[in-house]
Scaffold this motif. Structure first.
Motif, PDB file in Angstrom:
ATOM      1  N   ARG A  73       9.641  -1.914   5.636  1.00 38.31           N
ATOM      2  CA  ARG A  73       9.780  -2.192   4.208  1.00 38.31           C
ATOM      3  C   ARG A  73       8.451  -2.743   3.713  1.00 38.31           C
ATOM      4  NH1 ARG A  73      14.718  -3.306   6.418  1.00 38.31           N
ATOM      5  NH2 ARG A  73      16.505  -2.531   5.280  1.00 38.31           N
ATOM      6  N   THR A  74       7.926  -2.163   2.649  1.00 36.52           N
ATOM      7  CA  THR A  74       6.653  -2.633   2.117  1.00 36.52           C
ATOM      8  C   THR A  74       6.870  -3.446   0.851  1.00 36.52           C
ATOM      9  OG1 THR A  74       6.308  -0.612   0.855  1.00 36.52           O
ATOM     10  CG2 THR A  74       5.414  -0.663   3.094  1.00 36.52           C
ATOM     11  N   SER A  75       5.858  -4.187   0.466  1.00 34.47           N
ATOM     12  CA  SER A  75       5.966  -5.057  -0.698  1.00 34.47           C
ATOM     13  C   SER A  75       6.168  -4.283  -1.989  1.00 34.47           C
ATOM     14  CB  SER A  75       4.739  -5.951  -0.808  1.00 34.47           C
ATOM     15  OG  SER A  75       3.573  -5.169  -0.864  1.00 34.47           O
ATOM     16  N   ASP A  76       5.830  -2.986  -2.002  1.00 33.55           N
ATOM     17  CA  ASP A  76       6.062  -2.168  -3.204  1.00 33.55           C
ATOM     18  C   ASP A  76       7.443  -1.502  -3.196  1.00 33.55           C
ATOM     19  OD1 ASP A  76       5.710  -0.200  -1.298  1.00 33.55           O
ATOM     20  OD2 ASP A  76       4.155   0.869  -2.409  1.00 33.55           O
ATOM     21  N   LYS A  77       8.356  -2.018  -2.354  1.00 32.46           N
ATOM     22  CA  LYS A  77       9.766  -1.613  -2.278  1.00 32.46           C
ATOM     23  C   LYS A  77       9.999  -0.261  -1.604  1.00 32.46           C
ATOM     24  CE  LYS A  77      10.996  -5.260  -4.622  1.00 32.46           C
ATOM     25  NZ  LYS A  77      11.310  -6.445  -3.915  1.00 32.46           N
ATOM     26  N   ALA A  78       8.985   0.270  -0.911  1.00 31.04           N
ATOM     27  CA  ALA A  78       9.186   1.492  -0.137  1.00 31.04           C
ATOM     28  C   ALA A  78       9.876   1.136   1.175  1.00 31.04           C
ATOM     29  CB  ALA A  78       7.855   2.174   0.145  1.00 31.04           C
ATOM     30  N   VAL A  79      10.785   2.009   1.613  1.00 31.30           N
ATOM     31  CA  VAL A  79      11.492   1.807   2.879  1.00 31.30           C
ATOM     32  C   VAL A  79      11.339   3.078   3.702  1.00 31.30           C
ATOM     33  CG1 VAL A  79      13.700   1.333   4.001  1.00 31.30           C
ATOM     34  CG2 VAL A  79      13.171   0.271   1.789  1.00 31.30           C
ATOM     35  N   TYR A  80      10.708   2.942   4.870  1.00 25.97           N
ATOM     36  CA  TYR A  80      10.570   4.068   5.791  1.00 25.97           C
ATOM     37  C   TYR A  80      11.482   3.821   6.979  1.00 25.97           C
ATOM     38  CZ  TYR A  80       8.755   7.115   9.419  1.00 25.97           C
ATOM     39  OH  TYR A  80       8.655   8.045  10.427  1.00 25.97           O
ATOM     40  N   GLU A  81      12.311   4.801   7.292  1.00 29.68           N
ATOM     41  CA  GLU A  81      13.164   4.749   8.475  1.00 29.68           C
ATOM     42  C   GLU A  81      12.866   5.988   9.296  1.00 29.68           C
ATOM     43  OE1 GLU A  81      17.318   3.582   7.975  1.00 29.68           O
ATOM     44  OE2 GLU A  81      16.865   3.161   5.874  1.00 29.68           O
ATOM     45  N   GLY A  82      12.352   5.781  10.482  1.00 29.11           N
ATOM     46  CA  GLY A  82      12.022   6.923  11.314  1.00 29.11           C
ATOM     47  C   GLY A  82      11.236   6.512  12.539  1.00 29.11           C
ATOM     48  N   THR A  83      10.541   7.472  13.114  1.00 30.44           N
ATOM     49  CA  THR A  83       9.831   7.212  14.360  1.00 30.44           C
ATOM     50  C   THR A  83       8.360   6.906  14.103  1.00 30.44           C
ATOM     51  OG1 THR A  83       9.490   9.586  14.683  1.00 30.44           O
ATOM     52  CG2 THR A  83      11.391   8.600  15.764  1.00 30.44           C
ATOM     53  N   PHE A  84       7.828   6.077  14.985  1.00 32.16           N
ATOM     54  CA  PHE A  84       6.418   5.722  14.992  1.00 32.16           C
ATOM     55  C   PHE A  84       5.843   6.165  16.325  1.00 32.16           C
ATOM     56  CE2 PHE A  84       6.489   3.592  11.171  1.00 32.16           C
ATOM     57  CZ  PHE A  84       5.485   2.660  10.982  1.00 32.16           C
ATOM     58  N   HIS A  85       4.579   6.484  16.330  1.00 27.06           N
ATOM     59  CA  HIS A  85       3.847   6.762  17.559  1.00 27.06           C
ATOM     60  C   HIS A  85       2.499   6.069  17.430  1.00 27.06           C
ATOM     61  CE1 HIS A  85       2.407   8.835  21.098  1.00 27.06           C
ATOM     62  NE2 HIS A  85       1.346   9.226  20.417  1.00 27.06           N
ATOM     63  N   VAL A  86       2.193   5.164  18.336  1.00 25.09           N
ATOM     64  CA  VAL A  86       0.962   4.376  18.336  1.00 25.09           C
ATOM     65  C   VAL A  86       0.728   3.749  16.952  1.00 25.09           C
ATOM     66  CG1 VAL A  86      -1.444   4.318  19.070  1.00 25.09           C
ATOM     67  CG2 VAL A  86       0.071   5.998  20.050  1.00 25.09           C
ATOM     68  N   HIS A  87       1.749   3.056  16.449  1.00 17.12           N
ATOM     69  CA  HIS A  87       1.713   2.299  15.196  1.00 17.12           C
ATOM     70  C   HIS A  87       1.552   3.155  13.938  1.00 17.12           C
ATOM     71  CE1 HIS A  87       1.577  -1.190  17.726  1.00 17.12           C
ATOM     72  NE2 HIS A  87       0.467  -0.781  18.266  1.00 17.12           N
ATOM     73  N   VAL A  88       1.796   4.462  14.023  1.00 12.50           N
ATOM     74  CA  VAL A  88       1.667   5.356  12.876  1.00 12.50           C
ATOM     75  C   VAL A  88       2.959   6.157  12.732  1.00 12.50           C
ATOM     76  CG1 VAL A  88       0.341   7.282  11.906  1.00 12.50           C
ATOM     77  CG2 VAL A  88      -0.823   5.548  13.254  1.00 12.50           C
ATOM     78  N   ARG A  89       3.376   6.402  11.498  1.00 11.76           N
ATOM     79  CA  ARG A  89       4.558   7.251  11.270  1.00 11.76           C
ATOM     80  C   ARG A  89       4.315   8.607  11.901  1.00 11.76           C
ATOM     81  NH1 ARG A  89       5.638   5.984   4.854  1.00 11.76           N
ATOM     82  NH2 ARG A  89       5.210   3.771   5.051  1.00 11.76           N
ATOM     83  N   ASP A  90       5.296   9.075  12.646  1.00 11.49           N
ATOM     84  CA  ASP A  90       5.120  10.332  13.358  1.00 11.49           C
ATOM     85  C   ASP A  90       6.491  10.889  13.700  1.00 11.49           C
ATOM     86  OD1 ASP A  90       3.301  12.228  14.752  1.00 11.49           O
ATOM     87  OD2 ASP A  90       4.420  11.559  16.511  1.00 11.49           O
ATOM     88  N   GLY A  91       6.734  12.142  13.394  1.00  8.47           N
ATOM     89  CA  GLY A  91       8.023  12.761  13.711  1.00  8.47           C
ATOM     90  C   GLY A  91       8.999  12.633  12.556  1.00  8.47           C
ATOM     91  N   GLU A  92      10.276  12.542  12.893  1.00  6.53           N
ATOM     92  CA  GLU A  92      11.340  12.489  11.893  1.00  6.53           C
ATOM     93  C   GLU A  92      11.375  11.143  11.188  1.00  6.53           C
ATOM     94  OE1 GLU A  92      13.572  15.005  11.086  1.00  6.53           O
ATOM     95  OE2 GLU A  92      12.311  16.260  12.351  1.00  6.53           O
ATOM     96  N   GLY A  93      11.600  11.190   9.865  1.00  6.72           N
ATOM     97  CA  GLY A  93      11.743   9.949   9.120  1.00  6.72           C
ATOM     98  C   GLY A  93      11.997  10.220   7.660  1.00  6.72           C
ATOM     99  N   THR A  94      12.457   9.199   6.956  1.00  6.78           N
ATOM    100  CA  THR A  94      12.675   9.297   5.513  1.00  6.78           C
ATOM    101  C   THR A  94      12.048   8.089   4.835  1.00  6.78           C
ATOM    102  OG1 THR A  94      14.784   8.140   5.633  1.00  6.78           O
ATOM    103  CG2 THR A  94      14.868  10.527   5.763  1.00  6.78           C
ATOM    104  N   GLN A  95      11.600   8.311   3.608  1.00  9.77           N
ATOM    105  CA  GLN A  95      11.075   7.205   2.822  1.00  9.77           C
ATOM    106  C   GLN A  95      11.803   7.169   1.483  1.00  9.77           C
ATOM    107  OE1 GLN A  95       6.992   6.201   3.001  1.00  9.77           O
ATOM    108  NE2 GLN A  95       6.891   5.713   0.833  1.00  9.77           N
ATOM    109  N   THR A  96      12.292   6.012   1.135  1.00  9.42           N
ATOM    110  CA  THR A  96      12.983   5.808  -0.137  1.00  9.42           C
ATOM    111  C   THR A  96      12.386   4.574  -0.810  1.00  9.42           C
ATOM    112  OG1 THR A  96      14.689   4.479   0.946  1.00  9.42           O
ATOM    113  CG2 THR A  96      15.161   6.826   0.686  1.00  9.42           C
ATOM    114  N   TYR A  97      12.833   4.318  -2.029  1.00 14.27           N
ATOM    115  CA  TYR A  97      12.391   3.126  -2.765  1.00 14.27           C
ATOM    116  C   TYR A  97      13.606   2.345  -3.204  1.00 14.27           C
ATOM    117  CZ  TYR A  97       7.712   4.997  -2.677  1.00 14.27           C
ATOM    118  OH  TYR A  97       6.505   5.463  -2.234  1.00 14.27           O
ATOM    119  N   GLU A  98      13.549   1.046  -3.030  1.00 13.29           N
ATOM    120  CA  GLU A  98      14.673   0.182  -3.397  1.00 13.29           C
ATOM    121  C   GLU A  98      14.622  -0.135  -4.867  1.00 13.29           C
ATOM    122  OE1 GLU A  98      14.047  -3.102  -0.666  1.00 13.29           O
ATOM    123  OE2 GLU A  98      15.482  -2.218   0.700  1.00 13.29           O
TER     124      GLU A  98
END
Length: 98
Positions: A73-98
């Motif tokens: 969850r970021t301070s700009d209300k973005a929410v990423y749910e998914g996989t990370f690889h070496v601290h970076v978003r990688d693979g399946e995931g979704t991003q929404t805004y609260e």
């Protein structure tokens, strides 16, 4: 602790182990979750001073690598749910805004 970092939670045989909360005075970050041998280890949530929140698996004080499922969850209300690889978003995931 010397740098005013503080911990509240379980101790086993005098060692930080189990569930707890640790506040890092120098970075003003707060970790709530599992510990093993004094280290963040297992499922935990790190809340950073800028409002970002990382929820996922930890291994020896580090975000679990090479891969793992996280919620970020970021301070700009973005929410990423998914996989990370070496601290970076990688693979399946979704991003929404609260």
């Amino acid at each position: 602790m010397k740098d005013r970092t503080c911990y509240e939670g379980q101790f086993i045989n005098g060692e930080i182990k189990g569930n707890g909360c640790k506040f890092f005075a120098s970075s003003k970050a707060k970790y709530t979750g599992q510990f093993l041998n004094g280290e963040m280890h297992g499922h935990g949530i790190m809340t950073y001073h800028n409002g970002n929140v990382y929820e996922g698996q930890w291994y020896k004080n580090k975000k679990q690598d090479p891969e793992g499922f996280v919620i970020l969850r970021t301070s700009d209300k973005a929410v990423y749910e998914g996989t990370f690889h070496v601290h970076v978003r990688d693979g399946e995931g979704t991003q929404t805004y609260e």
